[in-house]
Write a protein that holds these residues in place. Structure first.
Motif, PDB file in Angstrom:
ATOM      1  N   GLU A 260      12.568 -76.064 -17.245  1.00 59.46           N
ATOM      2  CA  GLU A 260      13.642 -75.220 -16.736  1.00 59.46           C
ATOM      3  C   GLU A 260      14.969 -75.971 -16.764  1.00 59.46           C
ATOM      4  O   GLU A 260      15.998 -75.434 -17.167  1.00 59.46           O
ATOM      5  N   GLN A 261      14.966 -77.226 -16.365  1.00 67.32           N
ATOM      6  CA  GLN A 261      16.187 -78.033 -16.378  1.00 67.32           C
ATOM      7  C   GLN A 261      16.686 -78.237 -17.806  1.00 67.32           C
ATOM      8  O   GLN A 261      17.884 -78.174 -18.076  1.00 67.32           O
ATOM      9  N   TYR A 262      15.765 -78.474 -18.733  1.00 69.09           N
ATOM     10  CA  TYR A 262      16.113 -78.636 -20.145  1.00 69.09           C
ATOM     11  C   TYR A 262      16.813 -77.372 -20.650  1.00 69.09           C
ATOM     12  O   TYR A 262      17.859 -77.437 -21.297  1.00 69.09           O
ATOM     13  N   GLY A 263      16.245 -76.217 -20.325  1.00 69.61           N
ATOM     14  CA  GLY A 263      16.852 -74.950 -20.725  1.00 69.61           C
ATOM     15  C   GLY A 263      18.234 -74.775 -20.116  1.00 69.61           C
ATOM     16  O   GLY A 263      19.167 -74.336 -20.789  1.00 69.61           O
ATOM     17  N   ASN A 264      18.374 -75.132 -18.851  1.00 66.72           N
ATOM     18  CA  ASN A 264      19.677 -75.043 -18.191  1.00 66.72           C
ATOM     19  C   ASN A 264      20.689 -75.984 -18.827  1.00 66.72           C
ATOM     20  O   ASN A 264      21.865 -75.642 -18.957  1.00 66.72           O
ATOM     21  N   ASP A 265      20.236 -77.174 -19.226  1.00 71.98           N
ATOM     22  CA  ASP A 265      21.128 -78.138 -19.880  1.00 71.98           C
ATOM     23  C   ASP A 265      21.641 -77.594 -21.209  1.00 71.98           C
ATOM     24  O   ASP A 265      22.822 -77.731 -21.534  1.00 71.98           O
ATOM     25  N   ILE A 266      20.753 -76.989 -21.987  1.00 71.29           N
ATOM     26  CA  ILE A 266      21.164 -76.425 -23.278  1.00 71.29           C
ATOM     27  C   ILE A 266      22.137 -75.275 -23.057  1.00 71.29           C
ATOM     28  O   ILE A 266      23.169 -75.171 -23.722  1.00 71.29           O
ATOM     29  N   LYS A 267      21.813 -74.414 -22.106  1.00 82.08           N
ATOM     30  CA  LYS A 267      22.688 -73.285 -21.806  1.00 82.08           C
ATOM     31  C   LYS A 267      24.076 -73.780 -21.407  1.00 82.08           C
ATOM     32  O   LYS A 267      25.097 -73.258 -21.858  1.00 82.08           O
TER      33      LYS A 267
ATOM     34  N   PHE B 224       0.387 -80.597  -9.514  1.00 82.22           N
ATOM     35  CA  PHE B 224       1.667 -81.291  -9.409  1.00 82.22           C
ATOM     36  C   PHE B 224       2.260 -81.521 -10.795  1.00 82.22           C
ATOM     37  O   PHE B 224       3.449 -81.304 -11.014  1.00 82.22           O
ATOM     38  N   ASP B 225       1.426 -81.971 -11.745  1.00 83.96           N
ATOM     39  CA  ASP B 225       1.894 -82.230 -13.102  1.00 83.96           C
ATOM     40  C   ASP B 225       2.425 -80.957 -13.760  1.00 83.96           C
ATOM     41  O   ASP B 225       3.448 -80.985 -14.442  1.00 83.96           O
ATOM     42  N   LEU B 226       1.728 -79.833 -13.557  1.00 85.00           N
ATOM     43  CA  LEU B 226       2.183 -78.568 -14.138  1.00 85.00           C
ATOM     44  C   LEU B 226       3.504 -78.123 -13.532  1.00 85.00           C
ATOM     45  O   LEU B 226       4.391 -77.643 -14.235  1.00 85.00           O
ATOM     46  N   LYS B 227       3.639 -78.290 -12.223  1.00 84.88           N
ATOM     47  CA  LYS B 227       4.882 -77.905 -11.558  1.00 84.88           C
ATOM     48  C   LYS B 227       6.036 -78.782 -12.045  1.00 84.88           C
ATOM     49  O   LYS B 227       7.127 -78.299 -12.323  1.00 84.88           O
ATOM     50  N   LEU B 228       5.785 -80.083 -12.152  1.00 84.96           N
ATOM     51  CA  LEU B 228       6.810 -81.001 -12.639  1.00 84.96           C
ATOM     52  C   LEU B 228       7.222 -80.648 -14.062  1.00 84.96           C
ATOM     53  O   LEU B 228       8.411 -80.595 -14.378  1.00 84.96           O
ATOM     54  N   LYS B 229       6.254 -80.374 -14.915  1.00 84.55           N
ATOM     55  CA  LYS B 229       6.551 -80.012 -16.304  1.00 84.55           C
ATOM     56  C   LYS B 229       7.365 -78.722 -16.351  1.00 84.55           C
ATOM     57  O   LYS B 229       8.331 -78.617 -17.097  1.00 84.55           O
ATOM     58  N   SER B 230       7.002 -77.751 -15.532  1.00 84.44           N
ATOM     59  CA  SER B 230       7.731 -76.489 -15.480  1.00 84.44           C
ATOM     60  C   SER B 230       9.177 -76.719 -15.038  1.00 84.44           C
ATOM     61  O   SER B 230      10.109 -76.150 -15.596  1.00 84.44           O
ATOM     62  N   GLN B 231       9.369 -77.569 -14.033  1.00 82.58           N
ATOM     63  CA  GLN B 231      10.717 -77.880 -13.553  1.00 82.58           C
ATOM     64  C   GLN B 231      11.528 -78.595 -14.626  1.00 82.58           C
ATOM     65  O   GLN B 231      12.715 -78.320 -14.801  1.00 82.58           O
ATOM     66  N   GLN B 232      10.901 -79.504 -15.348  1.00 81.39           N
ATOM     67  CA  GLN B 232      11.594 -80.226 -16.417  1.00 81.39           C
ATOM     68  C   GLN B 232      12.003 -79.271 -17.530  1.00 81.39           C
ATOM     69  O   GLN B 232      13.107 -79.371 -18.067  1.00 81.39           O
TER      70      GLN B 232
END
Length: 114
Positions: A16-23, A6-14
């Motif tokens: 991805e969202q961070y990358g989308n925010d920068i983009k 769960f922690d790895l999935k959450l970190k991966s989602q965060q």
């Protein structure tokens, strides 16, 4: 599911969202934030990019016609942004790429400045 999964999935989602925010930041500012300075925090994109065409009529300023393409993530903190322009006849210039290095800072460094 295990807590570690769960922690790895959450970190991966965060991430991805961070990358989308920068983009989205790069896209929404049309690249202008890339040349912002403390004295001029919100420049017009045409102040950051210039394009000219040498024609039989002389030098033609195409700076306002420059388009910022889709940002490409090269690594976690490195992005490249393509810039394109066409003249009145539809002739496209060679794409120019600008690299952006994202500097991560602690929120506490900015809290007093906001």
């Amino acid at each position: 599911r295990k807590k570690g999964e769960f922690d790895l999935k959450l970190k991966s989602q965060q991430q991805e969202q961070y990358g989308n925010d920068i983009k989205e930041l790069v896209r929404s500012t049309a690249g202008a934030e890339l040349c912002a300075t403390p004295s001029k925090p919100h420049p017009d994109p045409s102040e950051c990019i210039s394009a000219y065409d040498e024609t039989y009529q002389g030098k033609v300023n195409l700076s306002k016609k420059v388009s910022v393409g889709e940002p490409v993530q090269k690594s976690s903190l490195l992005w490249s942004v393509p810039y394109n322009v066409q003249d009145e006849a539809g002739n496209a210039a060679e794409t120019v790429w600008r690299d952006i290095v994202v500097e991560e800072v602690e929120l506490s460094e900015w809290e007093g400045k906001i």
